[in-house]
Design a protein around this motif. Structure first.
Motif, PDB file in Angstrom:
ATOM      1  N   ALA A  47       7.245   7.835  -7.737  1.00 24.32           N
ATOM      2  CA  ALA A  47       8.269   7.676  -8.766  1.00 24.32           C
ATOM      3  C   ALA A  47       9.021   6.349  -8.599  1.00 24.32           C
ATOM      4  N   LEU A  48       9.284   5.964  -7.351  1.00 23.22           N
ATOM      5  CA  LEU A  48      10.104   4.770  -7.102  1.00 23.22           C
ATOM      6  C   LEU A  48       9.294   3.472  -7.177  1.00 23.22           C
ATOM      7  N   HIS A  49       8.086   3.492  -6.653  1.00 23.70           N
ATOM      8  CA  HIS A  49       7.344   2.238  -6.481  1.00 23.70           C
ATOM      9  C   HIS A  49       5.918   2.266  -7.036  1.00 23.70           C
ATOM     10  N   GLY A  50       5.580   3.347  -7.718  1.00 26.71           N
ATOM     11  CA  GLY A  50       4.219   3.482  -8.257  1.00 26.71           C
ATOM     12  C   GLY A  50       3.854   2.343  -9.213  1.00 26.71           C
ATOM     13  N   GLU A  51       4.808   1.966 -10.044  1.00 34.57           N
ATOM     14  CA  GLU A  51       4.514   0.906 -11.010  1.00 34.57           C
ATOM     15  C   GLU A  51       4.305  -0.432 -10.337  1.00 34.57           C
ATOM     16  N   ALA A  52       5.132  -0.721  -9.319  1.00 34.86           N
ATOM     17  CA  ALA A  52       4.981  -1.989  -8.588  1.00 34.86           C
ATOM     18  C   ALA A  52       3.601  -2.054  -7.948  1.00 34.86           C
ATOM     19  N   LEU A  53       3.155  -0.919  -7.390  1.00 33.06           N
ATOM     20  CA  LEU A  53       1.840  -0.922  -6.749  1.00 33.06           C
ATOM     21  C   LEU A  53       0.742  -1.074  -7.804  1.00 33.06           C
ATOM     22  N   ALA A  54       0.872  -0.338  -8.903  1.00 35.99           N
ATOM     23  CA  ALA A  54      -0.136  -0.439  -9.967  1.00 35.99           C
ATOM     24  C   ALA A  54      -0.240  -1.882 -10.450  1.00 35.99           C
ATOM     25  N   GLY A  55       0.913  -2.545 -10.563  1.00 38.94           N
ATOM     26  CA  GLY A  55       0.910  -3.957 -10.972  1.00 38.94           C
ATOM     27  C   GLY A  55       0.150  -4.816  -9.983  1.00 38.94           C
ATOM     28  N   ALA A  56       0.377  -4.569  -8.706  1.00 30.25           N
ATOM     29  CA  ALA A  56      -0.289  -5.360  -7.666  1.00 30.25           C
ATOM     30  C   ALA A  56      -1.793  -5.110  -7.652  1.00 30.25           C
ATOM     31  N   LEU A  57      -2.203  -3.927  -8.163  1.00 25.75           N
ATOM     32  CA  LEU A  57      -3.627  -3.557  -8.120  1.00 25.75           C
ATOM     33  C   LEU A  57      -4.292  -3.680  -9.490  1.00 25.75           C
ATOM     34  N   SER A  58      -3.674  -4.433 -10.399  1.00 25.86           N
ATOM     35  CA  SER A  58      -4.185  -4.443 -11.778  1.00 25.86           C
ATOM     36  C   SER A  58      -5.626  -4.936 -11.897  1.00 25.86           C
ATOM     37  N   ASP A  59      -6.098  -5.733 -10.917  1.00 25.10           N
ATOM     38  CA  ASP A  59      -7.486  -6.210 -10.972  1.00 25.10           C
ATOM     39  C   ASP A  59      -8.480  -5.193 -10.428  1.00 25.10           C
ATOM     40  N   PHE A  60      -7.968  -4.085  -9.910  1.00 22.47           N
ATOM     41  CA  PHE A  60      -8.855  -3.095  -9.288  1.00 22.47           C
ATOM     42  C   PHE A  60      -8.951  -1.852 -10.158  1.00 22.47           C
ATOM     43  N   GLN A  61     -10.029  -1.135  -9.956  1.00 27.15           N
ATOM     44  CA  GLN A  61     -10.142   0.174 -10.562  1.00 27.15           C
ATOM     45  C   GLN A  61      -9.451   1.135  -9.610  1.00 27.15           C
ATOM     46  N   THR A  62      -8.331   1.715 -10.025  1.00 27.85           N
ATOM     47  CA  THR A  62      -7.575   2.541  -9.080  1.00 27.85           C
ATOM     48  C   THR A  62      -7.582   4.015  -9.460  1.00 27.85           C
ATOM     49  N   HIS A  63      -7.597   4.834  -8.436  1.00 29.54           N
ATOM     50  CA  HIS A  63      -7.527   6.284  -8.613  1.00 29.54           C
ATOM     51  C   HIS A  63      -6.318   6.761  -7.816  1.00 29.54           C
ATOM     52  N   ARG A  93     -18.461   5.115   0.266  1.00 33.07           N
ATOM     53  CA  ARG A  93     -18.017   4.306   1.399  1.00 33.07           C
ATOM     54  C   ARG A  93     -17.857   2.829   1.111  1.00 33.07           C
ATOM     55  N   SER A  94     -18.153   2.410  -0.125  1.00 31.22           N
ATOM     56  CA  SER A  94     -17.893   1.006  -0.453  1.00 31.22           C
ATOM     57  C   SER A  94     -16.522   0.871  -1.114  1.00 31.22           C
ATOM     58  N   ASP A  95     -15.842   1.988  -1.275  1.00 30.44           N
ATOM     59  CA  ASP A  95     -14.511   1.987  -1.886  1.00 30.44           C
ATOM     60  C   ASP A  95     -13.452   2.101  -0.792  1.00 30.44           C
ATOM     61  N   THR A  96     -12.236   1.644  -1.121  1.00 31.17           N
ATOM     62  CA  THR A  96     -11.161   1.653  -0.124  1.00 31.17           C
ATOM     63  C   THR A  96     -10.183   2.789  -0.391  1.00 31.17           C
ATOM     64  N   VAL A  97      -9.722   3.409   0.699  1.00 27.93           N
ATOM     65  CA  VAL A  97      -8.683   4.432   0.603  1.00 27.93           C
ATOM     66  C   VAL A  97      -7.383   3.814   1.118  1.00 27.93           C
ATOM     67  N   LEU A  98      -6.363   3.813   0.287  1.00 30.77           N
ATOM     68  CA  LEU A  98      -5.112   3.115   0.607  1.00 30.77           C
ATOM     69  C   LEU A  98      -3.959   4.110   0.717  1.00 30.77           C
ATOM     70  N   ALA A  99      -3.246   4.082   1.839  1.00 31.59           N
ATOM     71  CA  ALA A  99      -2.076   4.940   2.033  1.00 31.59           C
ATOM     72  C   ALA A  99      -0.834   4.187   1.579  1.00 31.59           C
ATOM     73  N   PHE A 100      -0.091   4.767   0.643  1.00 38.66           N
ATOM     74  CA  PHE A 100       1.130   4.146   0.124  1.00 38.66           C
ATOM     75  C   PHE A 100       2.265   5.149   0.312  1.00 38.66           C
ATOM     76  N   GLY A 101       2.953   5.068   1.470  1.00 36.25           N
ATOM     77  CA  GLY A 101       4.026   6.013   1.748  1.00 36.25           C
ATOM     78  C   GLY A 101       4.497   5.891   3.177  1.00 36.25           C
ATOM     79  N   GLY A 102       5.183   6.918   3.640  1.00 35.59           N
ATOM     80  CA  GLY A 102       5.674   6.928   5.012  1.00 35.59           C
ATOM     81  C   GLY A 102       4.591   7.396   5.972  1.00 35.59           C
ATOM     82  N   GLY A 103       5.028   7.801   7.168  1.00 37.81           N
ATOM     83  CA  GLY A 103       4.086   8.206   8.199  1.00 37.81           C
ATOM     84  C   GLY A 103       3.279   9.443   7.837  1.00 37.81           C
ATOM     85  N   VAL A 104       3.863  10.325   7.036  1.00 37.33           N
ATOM     86  CA  VAL A 104       3.130  11.524   6.641  1.00 37.33           C
ATOM     87  C   VAL A 104       1.903  11.132   5.819  1.00 37.33           C
ATOM     88  N   ILE A 105       2.134  10.329   4.804  1.00 42.14           N
ATOM     89  CA  ILE A 105       1.024   9.879   3.951  1.00 42.14           C
ATOM     90  C   ILE A 105       0.036   9.026   4.762  1.00 42.14           C
TER      91      ILE A 105
END
Ligand code: NAD
Ligand code: ZN
Length: 364
Positions: A47-63, A93-105
């Motif tokens: 909710a707080l930073h999802g848009e900023a991240l989506a903007g940073a990843l605009s060149d990627f296909q994101t899930h 396995r050619s795709d990247t898994v990205l953690a966007f959050g605190g230590g739990v995530i």
């Protein structure tokens, strides 16, 4: 600013600074030939930073995989939900898994990445101060189970850690202070000049979220952790020093229960104070050093042992939690203790009677 974690072919960069998110796409391309990224985050961060991240990843296909927040996510159910979502989206396995959050995530996502088709590239974009100075670096990933915390997991290094200190602007002060405890810890372990700098004002500026202070303190902290991890990736030796204050802290957390009464970093802050108090009491360390630690924490309104009377009322149960610590072996208690500020060491075979007497004496 850059810090390198030197692990040969599994080495990686930690990229640190205000606005670092703007460099994410460039750095990510190098580890993601497919151009596809699965982002795992929690509802609050989304909710707080999802848009900023989506903007940073605009060149990627994101899930996007958005999970509820909280320690409960570090569970078989949380793991299954993440894996299921990766399979449903057709990831490989050619795709990247990205953690966007605190230590739990970070812990959940790293473990999921490690087992997804036997290991997919993993990237950390930590959003809490604790995750930025500690959990995102070093490759420990895990979930919890009925037998305890972090008991099911893997050592699985990320390909990249990108730390944008601007993300901390929305983090509650209580969480900033919890992360700060781990920063102080690095100074106390083996960087006395860093502790002095923190004590001379850097620490106060970190808690005030001064951008330069954050960059500096996070860089030193990540370099300190990277150093130890490069020497001892799987905690056979020096990596144990990172547990300074933590055996006391874990006992406090166990007494408090994991319901949020006490954050991990709050327990660590008091645990650092206790490690020095106990070291001084057993004449391993000058009383002056223990006083300096307590004064530093008190001046910044960080928790010390004096704030923990609520959890120290039953010394026998504190002692029994300390006996169950993972570092112990052969029925002996191992503690990380200090000869001075910046001079920590592993102390196996701690005198149990002495420890019990200490816990007895500080019980309210
Ligand atoms: P957390 O991940 O639960 O985050 C704390 C809270 O802050 C959550 O409610 C989250 O939604 C919120 N949040 C996150 N980023 C935010 C932001 N930028 N603005 C506002 N709110 C935000 O807790 P944590 O303290 O980051 O991590 C604790 C976990 O880390 C524990 O599970 C612990 O076991 C683990 N850990 C792992 C390692 C390791 O080496 N792997 C080291 C230390 C701790
Ligand atoms: Zn910790």
């Amino acid at each position: 600013h850059e810090v390198r974690v030197d692990l040969g072919s599994r080495g990686y960069d930690i990229c640190i600074g205000g606005g670092a998110l703007a460099h994410l796409a460039d750095r990510l391309r190098a580890v993601t030939p497919s151009g596809r990224v699965a982002v795992v985050t929690d509802e609050t961060v989304h909710a707080l930073h999802g848009e900023a991240l989506a903007g940073a990843l605009s060149d990627f296909q994101t899930h996007m995989i958005v999970r509820p927040e909280g320690e409960d996510q570090k569970s078989m159910e949380g793991l299954d939900a993440v894996l299921d979502s990766l399979f449903r989206a057709g990831f490989d396995r050619s795709d990247t898994v990205l953690a966007f959050g605190g230590g739990v995530i970070g812990d959940l996502t790293g473990f999921a990445a490690s087992v997804f088709k036997r290991g997919a590239p993993f990237v950390q974009v930590p959003t809490t101060l604790l995750a930025q100075v500690d959990s995102s670096v070093g490759g420990k990933t895990a979930i919890n189970n009925a037998y305890g915390k972090n008991l099911v997991g893997a050592f699985y290094q990320p390909r990249l850690v990108l730390i944008d200190t601007d993300l901390l602007s929305t983090l509650p002060l209580r969480q900033i202070k919890a992360g700060y405890a781990e920063i102080v810890k690095y100074g106390l372990i083996d960087r006395p000049e860093f502790f002095s700098a923190l004590d001379d004002g850097l620490g106060k500026r970190v808690l005030d979220r001064d951008a330069d202070a954050l960059r500096e303190a996070i860089s030193v902290s990540c370099a300190a952790k990277a150093d130890v991890v490069a020497q001892d990736e799987r905690e056979g030796g020096v990596r144990a020093l990172l547990n300074l204050g933590h055996t006391f802290a874990h006992a406090l957390e166990r007494v408090a229960g994991y319901g949020g009464a006490l954050l991990h970093g709050e327990a660590v802050s008091a645990g650092l104070d206790m490690a020095f108090e106990f070291s001084a009491r057993t004449t391993l360390c000058p009383q002056l050093a223990a006083d300096r630690v307590r004064n530093h924490l008190t001046r910044l309104s960080m928790p010390t042992r004096l704030d923990m009377s609520h959890f120290l009322g039953d010394p026998d149960s504190v002692m029994s939690h300390m006996r169950q610590d993972k570092k112990n072996s052969g029925g002996q208690i191992t503690l990380i203790l200090c000869h001075d500020i910046g001079r920590s060491f592993v102390h196996p075979g701690v005198d149990e009677a002495e420890l019990a007497a200490y816990l007895e004496d500080i019980a309210p």
